[in-house]
Design a protein around this motif. Structure first.
Motif, PDB file in Angstrom:
ATOM      1  N   ALA A   1      21.966 -19.182  14.311  1.00 37.90           N
ATOM      2  CA  ALA A   1      21.745 -20.160  15.376  1.00 37.90           C
ATOM      3  C   ALA A   1      22.834 -20.088  16.448  1.00 37.90           C
ATOM      4  O   ALA A   1      22.557 -20.272  17.630  1.00 37.90           O
ATOM      5  CB  ALA A   1      21.677 -21.567  14.792  1.00 37.90           C
ATOM      6  N   LEU A   2      24.058 -19.816  16.053  1.00 35.48           N
ATOM      7  CA  LEU A   2      25.144 -19.704  17.028  1.00 35.48           C
ATOM      8  C   LEU A   2      24.997 -18.457  17.892  1.00 35.48           C
ATOM      9  O   LEU A   2      25.425 -18.444  19.045  1.00 35.48           O
ATOM     10  CB  LEU A   2      26.499 -19.698  16.324  1.00 35.48           C
ATOM     11  N   GLY A   3      24.392 -17.419  17.363  1.00 38.69           N
ATOM     12  CA  GLY A   3      24.227 -16.183  18.116  1.00 38.69           C
ATOM     13  C   GLY A   3      23.050 -16.184  19.065  1.00 38.69           C
ATOM     14  O   GLY A   3      22.986 -15.379  19.984  1.00 38.69           O
ATOM     15  N   LEU A   4      22.083 -17.074  18.894  1.00 39.31           N
ATOM     16  CA  LEU A   4      20.888 -17.073  19.732  1.00 39.31           C
ATOM     17  C   LEU A   4      21.150 -17.353  21.202  1.00 39.31           C
ATOM     18  O   LEU A   4      20.587 -16.664  22.053  1.00 39.31           O
ATOM     19  CB  LEU A   4      19.846 -18.048  19.173  1.00 39.31           C
ATOM     20  N   PRO A   5      21.966 -18.334  21.588  1.00 36.95           N
ATOM     21  CA  PRO A   5      22.189 -18.537  23.024  1.00 36.95           C
ATOM     22  C   PRO A   5      22.795 -17.310  23.696  1.00 36.95           C
ATOM     23  O   PRO A   5      22.414 -16.964  24.812  1.00 36.95           O
ATOM     24  CB  PRO A   5      23.161 -19.727  23.071  1.00 36.95           C
ATOM     25  N   ASN A   6      23.715 -16.633  23.039  1.00 38.13           N
ATOM     26  CA  ASN A   6      24.300 -15.423  23.608  1.00 38.13           C
ATOM     27  C   ASN A   6      23.256 -14.331  23.765  1.00 38.13           C
ATOM     28  O   ASN A   6      23.260 -13.599  24.750  1.00 38.13           O
ATOM     29  CB  ASN A   6      25.457 -14.925  22.748  1.00 38.13           C
ATOM     30  N   ALA A   7      22.372 -14.216  22.805  1.00 36.39           N
ATOM     31  CA  ALA A   7      21.316 -13.204  22.895  1.00 36.39           C
ATOM     32  C   ALA A   7      20.390 -13.508  24.065  1.00 36.39           C
ATOM     33  O   ALA A   7      19.977 -12.606  24.789  1.00 36.39           O
ATOM     34  CB  ALA A   7      20.531 -13.143  21.584  1.00 36.39           C
ATOM     35  N   ARG A   8      20.083 -14.780  24.271  1.00 38.33           N
ATOM     36  CA  ARG A   8      19.228 -15.164  25.404  1.00 38.33           C
ATOM     37  C   ARG A   8      19.897 -14.827  26.729  1.00 38.33           C
ATOM     38  O   ARG A   8      19.244 -14.349  27.649  1.00 38.33           O
ATOM     39  CB  ARG A   8      18.902 -16.655  25.346  1.00 38.33           C
ATOM     40  N   ASP A   9      21.195 -15.076  26.828  1.00 39.46           N
ATOM     41  CA  ASP A   9      21.923 -14.746  28.060  1.00 39.46           C
ATOM     42  C   ASP A   9      21.895 -13.250  28.328  1.00 39.46           C
ATOM     43  O   ASP A   9      21.675 -12.818  29.458  1.00 39.46           O
ATOM     44  CB  ASP A   9      23.380 -15.217  27.970  1.00 39.46           C
ATOM     45  N   ARG A  10      22.105 -12.481  27.298  1.00 37.74           N
ATOM     46  CA  ARG A  10      22.104 -11.025  27.475  1.00 37.74           C
ATOM     47  C   ARG A  10      20.722 -10.511  27.884  1.00 37.74           C
ATOM     48  O   ARG A  10      20.614  -9.645  28.752  1.00 37.74           O
ATOM     49  CB  ARG A  10      22.577 -10.354  26.200  1.00 37.74           C
ATOM     50  N   VAL A  11      19.681 -11.044  27.274  1.00 39.51           N
ATOM     51  CA  VAL A  11      18.322 -10.638  27.629  1.00 39.51           C
ATOM     52  C   VAL A  11      18.019 -11.036  29.071  1.00 39.51           C
ATOM     53  O   VAL A  11      17.460 -10.251  29.841  1.00 39.51           O
ATOM     54  CB  VAL A  11      17.291 -11.247  26.648  1.00 39.51           C
ATOM     55  N   ARG A  12      18.390 -12.242  29.444  1.00 42.80           N
ATOM     56  CA  ARG A  12      18.152 -12.710  30.811  1.00 42.80           C
ATOM     57  C   ARG A  12      18.902 -11.844  31.821  1.00 42.80           C
ATOM     58  O   ARG A  12      18.356 -11.486  32.865  1.00 42.80           O
ATOM     59  CB  ARG A  12      18.587 -14.182  30.935  1.00 42.80           C
ATOM     60  N   LEU A  13      20.133 -11.498  31.520  1.00 42.75           N
ATOM     61  CA  LEU A  13      20.919 -10.648  32.405  1.00 42.75           C
ATOM     62  C   LEU A  13      20.269  -9.266  32.530  1.00 42.75           C
ATOM     63  O   LEU A  13      20.202  -8.697  33.621  1.00 42.75           O
ATOM     64  CB  LEU A  13      22.346 -10.517  31.880  1.00 42.75           C
ATOM     65  N   THR A  14      19.767  -8.736  31.448  1.00 43.46           N
ATOM     66  CA  THR A  14      19.082  -7.444  31.472  1.00 43.46           C
ATOM     67  C   THR A  14      17.832  -7.507  32.338  1.00 43.46           C
ATOM     68  O   THR A  14      17.563  -6.598  33.127  1.00 43.46           O
ATOM     69  CB  THR A  14      18.725  -7.002  30.042  1.00 43.46           C
ATOM     70  N   GLN A  15      17.053  -8.596  32.211  1.00 40.80           N
ATOM     71  CA  GLN A  15      15.839  -8.751  33.013  1.00 40.80           C
ATOM     72  C   GLN A  15      16.158  -8.844  34.498  1.00 40.80           C
ATOM     73  O   GLN A  15      15.520  -8.186  35.323  1.00 40.80           O
ATOM     74  CB  GLN A  15      15.072 -10.001  32.583  1.00 40.80           C
ATOM     75  N   VAL A  16      17.132  -9.661  34.862  1.00 41.88           N
ATOM     76  CA  VAL A  16      17.499  -9.818  36.271  1.00 41.88           C
ATOM     77  C   VAL A  16      18.075  -8.511  36.811  1.00 41.88           C
ATOM     78  O   VAL A  16      17.790  -8.115  37.946  1.00 41.88           O
ATOM     79  CB  VAL A  16      18.474 -10.997  36.469  1.00 41.88           C
ATOM     80  N   GLY A  17      18.861  -7.811  36.008  1.00 41.16           N
ATOM     81  CA  GLY A  17      19.400  -6.520  36.424  1.00 41.16           C
ATOM     82  C   GLY A  17      18.299  -5.508  36.693  1.00 41.16           C
ATOM     83  O   GLY A  17      18.339  -4.765  37.685  1.00 41.16           O
ATOM     84  N   ALA A  18      17.287  -5.474  35.836  1.00 43.79           N
ATOM     85  CA  ALA A  18      16.158  -4.557  36.041  1.00 43.79           C
ATOM     86  C   ALA A  18      15.394  -4.925  37.315  1.00 43.79           C
ATOM     87  O   ALA A  18      14.982  -4.051  38.076  1.00 43.79           O
ATOM     88  CB  ALA A  18      15.233  -4.590  34.830  1.00 43.79           C
ATOM     89  N   TRP A  19      15.197  -6.225  37.540  1.00 46.11           N
ATOM     90  CA  TRP A  19      14.520  -6.686  38.763  1.00 46.11           C
ATOM     91  C   TRP A  19      15.310  -6.258  39.995  1.00 46.11           C
ATOM     92  O   TRP A  19      14.745  -5.724  40.962  1.00 46.11           O
ATOM     93  CB  TRP A  19      14.365  -8.208  38.731  1.00 46.11           C
TER      94      TRP A  19
END
Length: 171
Positions: free
Chosen positions: A54-72
Motif C-alpha cells: 500500500a505504501l508503494g502504490l502512490p509512488n507507482a502511480r506517480d511514475r506511471v503518470r510521469l511516463t504517460q505525460v512524457g510520452a504525450w
C-alpha cells in the motif's frame, strides 16, 4: 509357508496382492491443528506485506503518470517538428503555466495534463512571457529544457536548437 515381503507401497502377499498398512494415530486430536501463536505470526506477516504494498502504490502511480505525460510531450513535439519540415513553415507550442494550458501554433488553448508539474528553462533568450517551443522548416528548434515532476519522480526533456531533436533523461 509363504513369506510376506515389505515394499515401499505396503505389504506384499506371495500372490502379489498388496495390503495397506494401517497407521494408527497416537496423541491428542488437536495435534494437526494450528496454534494461536502460529495464526498470529501469519497474520502479522500478511499485514506487513499489505502495508509495504500500500505504501508503494502512490509512488507507482506517480511514475506511471510521469511516463504517460512524457510520452504525450515527446509525441507532440516530434509531430510539430515533422510538420514544420513537411509544410516548410514554423510550428510552435506555447505554454501558459498559470492557467495550466497549452496551444499548438494558433489553435485553441487546451488543458495541460493534471498531477504533473512542468517547468521550462530556455537556453537562448525567449520572447514573450509564456514558454514557447518552436521548430523551423530546416529542422532546428528552440533550445529548451523541460522538467516534469510527479511526486518523487522527475523527467527531463532537452530540445536541441541545432537539430531540434528531443532527448530525455529520467531521474
Amino acid at each position: 509357508m509363504a513369506s510376506t515381503t515389505l515394499s515401499p507401497w505396503g505389504l506384499m502377499e506371495p500372490s502379489g496382492v498388496r495390503k495397506r498398512i494401517v497407521m494408527w494415530r497416537t496423541g491428542s486430536s488437536s495435534e494437526g491443528a494450528f496454534t494461536l501463536l502460529e495464526v498470529l505470526v501469519v497474520l502479522v506477516i500478511l499485514s506487513l506485506v499489505g502495508t509495504v504494498t500500500a505504501l508503494g502504490l502512490p509512488n507507482a502511480r506517480d511514475r506511471v503518470r510521469l511516463t504517460q505525460v512524457g510520452a504525450w510531450l515527446d509525441s507532440m513535439l516530434a509531430d510539430l517538428r515533422g510538420q514544420a519540415r513537411r509544410e516548410g513553415r514554423m510550428r510552435w507550442v506555447e505554454f501558459d503555466m498559470e492557467a495550466r494550458r497549452y496551444r499548438v501554433s494558433d489553435a485553441a488553448w487546451r488543458a495541460l495534463p493534471p498531477d504533473v508539474a512542468l517547468s521550462f528553462e530556455h537556453r537562448r533568450p525567449a520572447t514573450g512571457s509564456t514558454p514557447v517551443i518552436a521548430f523551423l522548416p530546416d529542422g532546428t528548434g528552440s533550445e529548451v529544457v523541460i522538467t516534469m515532476q510527479a511526486g518523487a519522480y522527475s523527467s527531463v526533456r532537452h530540445i536541441g536548437w541545432l537539430t531540434g531533436l528531443i532527448r530525455r533523461a529520467n531521474h
